[in-house]
Scaffold this motif. Structure first.
Motif, PDB file in Angstrom:
ATOM      1  N   GLU A 155       0.859  -1.199   0.098  1.00 23.29           N
ATOM      2  CA  GLU A 155      -0.145  -0.167  -0.422  1.00 23.29           C
ATOM      3  C   GLU A 155       1.061   1.274  -0.135  1.00 23.29           C
ATOM      4  OE1 GLU A 155      -3.406  -1.734   2.664  1.00 23.29           O
ATOM      5  OE2 GLU A 155      -1.406  -1.072   3.919  1.00 23.29           O
ATOM      6  N   LEU A 156       0.375   2.169  -0.410  1.00 22.75           N
ATOM      7  CA  LEU A 156       1.077   3.449  -0.988  1.00 22.75           C
ATOM      8  C   LEU A 156       0.777   4.536   0.849  1.00 22.75           C
ATOM      9  CD1 LEU A 156       2.605   5.933  -2.834  1.00 22.75           C
ATOM     10  CD2 LEU A 156       0.489   6.579  -3.026  1.00 22.75           C
ATOM     11  N   ASN A 157       2.491   4.189   0.997  1.00 20.90           N
ATOM     12  CA  ASN A 157       3.030   5.406   2.271  1.00 20.90           C
ATOM     13  C   ASN A 157       2.305   7.268   1.263  1.00 20.90           C
ATOM     14  OD1 ASN A 157       3.356   3.555   3.947  1.00 20.90           O
ATOM     15  ND2 ASN A 157       4.308   2.964   3.481  1.00 20.90           N
ATOM     16  N   TRP A 158       3.665   6.927   0.304  1.00 24.69           N
ATOM     17  CA  TRP A 158       3.809   8.447   0.349  1.00 24.69           C
ATOM     18  C   TRP A 158       4.669   8.488  -1.429  1.00 24.69           C
ATOM     19  CZ3 TRP A 158       8.627   9.482  -0.783  1.00 24.69           C
ATOM     20  CH2 TRP A 158       9.710   9.011   1.097  1.00 24.69           C
ATOM     21  N   GLN A 159       4.391   9.575  -1.756  1.00 25.92           N
ATOM     22  CA  GLN A 159       5.510   9.980  -3.416  1.00 25.92           C
ATOM     23  C   GLN A 159       5.684  11.063  -3.846  1.00 25.92           C
ATOM     24  OE1 GLN A 159       3.327   9.195  -7.300  1.00 25.92           O
ATOM     25  NE2 GLN A 159       4.912   7.138  -7.455  1.00 25.92           N
TER      26      GLN A 159
END
Length: 215
Positions: free
Chosen positions: A174-178
């Protein structure tokens, strides 16, 4: 070499490879000129050799805390050996995605998290497989990396792409941040993590070398 810089021994035929040690420090694993894996003792003597059934690659063998060795044994295959050079399991990616040929990135080093999950990249995707060799998840469309994969102590994976974008995902995929590093002249670089959990990565703008620190 010794700690004083004098030579202990020398072995040829190991160019363009990354050497790793067993957990006890008594065995060195590295790719040989035949694209197999050699296990050497600390005196440089051959303990055993694993010859890949196909033309192997594995520039970056990886060893976990139990002494198991993870190697890339073809364009589409990851193999895991025990410390005697015996095969434990294999994992194969799907070689085609959207009618395009997909291969494992042999020049991008894989990584492990503290739970024994193994992460590696292909031309198009990021894979996570568990300790038993079963696929946990795939992130599609995150290929073309410019640095090796790394994990922090909490199992977060950090991925740097050629376009200067750095992405953090948790061990569930799952994406934490970009974050876009906003550089027009990106230097291929693997980030590192310091003792307080900050991410450090180098970029280049014209004649300036820039250290980016991400909290």
């Amino acid at each position: 070499v010794t700690e004083n810089g004098t030579e202990n021994w020398r072995k040829g035929s190991y160019g363009s490879t990354h050497a790793v040690f067993s957990p006890d420090g008594n065995t060195i694993y590295l790719r040989n000129e035949s694209a197999g894996l050699d296990a050497l003792d600390r005196d440089g003597n051959l303990k055993w050799q694993y010859i890949y059934p196909a033309a192997g690659i594995s520039f970056y063998p990886l060893v976990d805390s139990h002494g198991r060795i993870y190697i890339q044994t073809s364009d589409t295959e990851i193999s895991v050996l025990n410390n005697k050079g015996e095969l434990i399991w294999k994992f194969c990616i799907e070689p085609f995605r959207d009618s395009e040929n997909d291969v494992i990135e042999s020049l991008i080093a894989p990584t492990l998290d503290n739970c024994g999950n193994y992460y590696f990249s292909t031309t198009y995707d990021i894979y996570c497989i568990n300790y038993s060799g079963n696929k946990r998840w795939i992130i599609n469309g995150m290929g073309s990396l410019s640095g090796h994969l790394i994990c922090d102590k909490d199992g977060n994976l950090y991925v740097v792409q050629l376009n200067g974008k750095i992405t953090s995902v948790n061990n569930k995929g799952e994406l934490n941040w970009q974050l876009n590093l906003n550089t027009t002249n990106y230097t291929s670089c693997t980030p590192v993590i310091n003792s307080i959990g900050q991410l450090l990565i180098i970029t280049r703008e014209e004649n300036d070398i820039i250290l980016n620190i991400i909290s």
